[in-house]
Design a protein around this motif. Structure first.
Motif, PDB file in Angstrom:
ATOM      1  N   GLU A 146       0.824  -1.213   0.000  1.00  9.77           N
ATOM      2  CA  GLU A 146       0.000   0.000   0.000  1.00  9.77           C
ATOM      3  C   GLU A 146       0.859   1.266   0.000  1.00  9.77           C
ATOM      4  N   ALA A 147       2.117   1.168   0.436  1.00  8.00           N
ATOM      5  CA  ALA A 147       3.004   2.332   0.471  1.00  8.00           C
ATOM      6  C   ALA A 147       3.593   2.633  -0.905  1.00  8.00           C
ATOM      7  N   LEU A 148       3.356   1.762  -1.865  1.00  3.58           N
ATOM      8  CA  LEU A 148       3.989   1.899  -3.168  1.00  3.58           C
ATOM      9  C   LEU A 148       3.097   2.571  -4.209  1.00  3.58           C
ATOM     10  N   THR A 149       2.176   3.359  -3.773  1.00  4.26           N
ATOM     11  CA  THR A 149       1.323   4.077  -4.723  1.00  4.26           C
ATOM     12  C   THR A 149       1.876   5.478  -4.933  1.00  4.26           C
ATOM     13  N   ALA A 171       0.303   8.040  -5.327  1.00  2.80           N
ATOM     14  CA  ALA A 171      -0.510   9.027  -4.620  1.00  2.80           C
ATOM     15  C   ALA A 171       0.120   9.375  -3.268  1.00  2.80           C
ATOM     16  N   ARG A 172       0.893   8.453  -2.707  1.00  4.83           N
ATOM     17  CA  ARG A 172       1.517   8.694  -1.407  1.00  4.83           C
ATOM     18  C   ARG A 172       2.910   9.283  -1.554  1.00  4.83           C
ATOM     19  N   GLY A 173       3.387   9.471  -2.758  1.00  3.85           N
ATOM     20  CA  GLY A 173       4.717  10.025  -2.990  1.00  3.85           C
ATOM     21  C   GLY A 173       5.506   9.125  -3.923  1.00  3.85           C
ATOM     22  N   SER A 174       6.705   9.514  -4.183  1.00  2.00           N
ATOM     23  CA  SER A 174       7.560   8.764  -5.093  1.00  2.00           C
ATOM     24  C   SER A 174       7.903   7.395  -4.503  1.00  2.00           C
ATOM     25  N   VAL A 175       7.770   6.371  -5.330  1.00  2.00           N
ATOM     26  CA  VAL A 175       8.105   5.008  -4.901  1.00  2.00           C
ATOM     27  C   VAL A 175       9.600   4.917  -4.615  1.00  2.00           C
ATOM     28  N   ARG A 176      10.417   5.518  -5.482  1.00  2.00           N
ATOM     29  CA  ARG A 176      11.866   5.460  -5.296  1.00  2.00           C
ATOM     30  C   ARG A 176      12.278   6.142  -3.992  1.00  2.00           C
ATOM     31  N   SER A 177      11.685   7.280  -3.685  1.00  2.00           N
ATOM     32  CA  SER A 177      12.068   7.962  -2.441  1.00  2.00           C
ATOM     33  C   SER A 177      11.664   7.125  -1.228  1.00  2.00           C
ATOM     34  N   TRP A 178      10.504   6.434  -1.309  1.00  2.00           N
ATOM     35  CA  TRP A 178      10.092   5.567  -0.213  1.00  2.00           C
ATOM     36  C   TRP A 178      11.100   4.423  -0.040  1.00  2.00           C
ATOM     37  N   LEU A 179      11.497   3.808  -1.146  1.00  2.00           N
ATOM     38  CA  LEU A 179      12.457   2.708  -1.088  1.00  2.00           C
ATOM     39  C   LEU A 179      13.810   3.171  -0.526  1.00  2.00           C
ATOM     40  N   LEU A 180      14.277   4.331  -0.999  1.00  2.00           N
ATOM     41  CA  LEU A 180      15.558   4.853  -0.517  1.00  2.00           C
ATOM     42  C   LEU A 180      15.498   5.203   0.972  1.00  2.00           C
TER      43      LEU A 180
END
Length: 186
Positions: free
Chosen positions: A59-62, A64-73
């Motif tokens: 669910e964090a990989l949408t 709409a919640r922000g960049s997927v790459r920034s979340w992963l980093l």
């Protein structure tokens, strides 16, 4: 009640999600982790753990919640930070013994060697001068029988005979002293 997908569909979708994330962001994640850790193996572990976290939190990989790459980093940076903190909180580990350092012999107490040397010196002093000279030439100066005979001015057979009787007398004398020392030690 919510309907869930069958396990086979879910497994295939999860595998596709992780494969896509790795194809799109794996290089950047690995480069970032190597820069933070300085260790490729640790960086690969961090990338793997980051992808596992992504798989557990789809669910964090949408977008709409922000960049997927920034979340992963961010997840990866937090994992690496946690590992550094955990390592710093533990006591320093003892280094493994390498083969080179393992070959260093363990030395006995030097006192025993000193006592043996004193006993041997006393036993040598009890020998006749001729026997003592032969043993010094052969064992301490490491001369051959012929060289010892030439140095002492006696025939080679005499050197052999004196060495034999000197060693026999030395052994008798030393054995008596060593037995006395062992009894005292006990």
């Amino acid at each position: 009640m919510a309907r869930t997908r069958p396990a086979t569909q879910r497994g295939a979708a999860d595998e596709a999600l992780i494969r896509t994330l790795y194809e799109q962001h794996g290089g950047a994640l690995l480069a970032y982790a190597i820069r933070l850790t300085g260790d490729r193996a640790a960086a690969e572990d961090a990338v793997q753990e980051t992808l596992i976290r992504a798989w557990r939190n789809p669910e964090a990989l949408t977008e709409a919640r922000g960049s997927v790459r920034s979340w992963l980093l961010t997840v990866e940076r937090n994992l690496i930070t946690d590992r550094f903190r955990a390592r710093a909180a533990r006591p320093v580990e003892v280094a493994e013994v390498s083969e080179q350092s393992a070959t260093v012999p363990v030395q006995r107490d030097h006192a025993e060697g000193v006592v043996e040397a004193l006993v041997m010196t006393e036993a040598l002093e009890q020998l006749s001068p001729e026997h003592r000279d032969v043993l010094r030439s052969i064992y301490f100066q490491q001369l051959s029988v012929a060289e010892a005979a030439e140095q002492l001015g006696v025939p080679a057979g005499t050197v052999k005979s004196r060495a034999h009787y000197a060693l026999r007398a030395l052994k008798r004398s030393y054995a008596g002293k060593a037995g006395t020392l062992k009894e005292v030690a006990v």
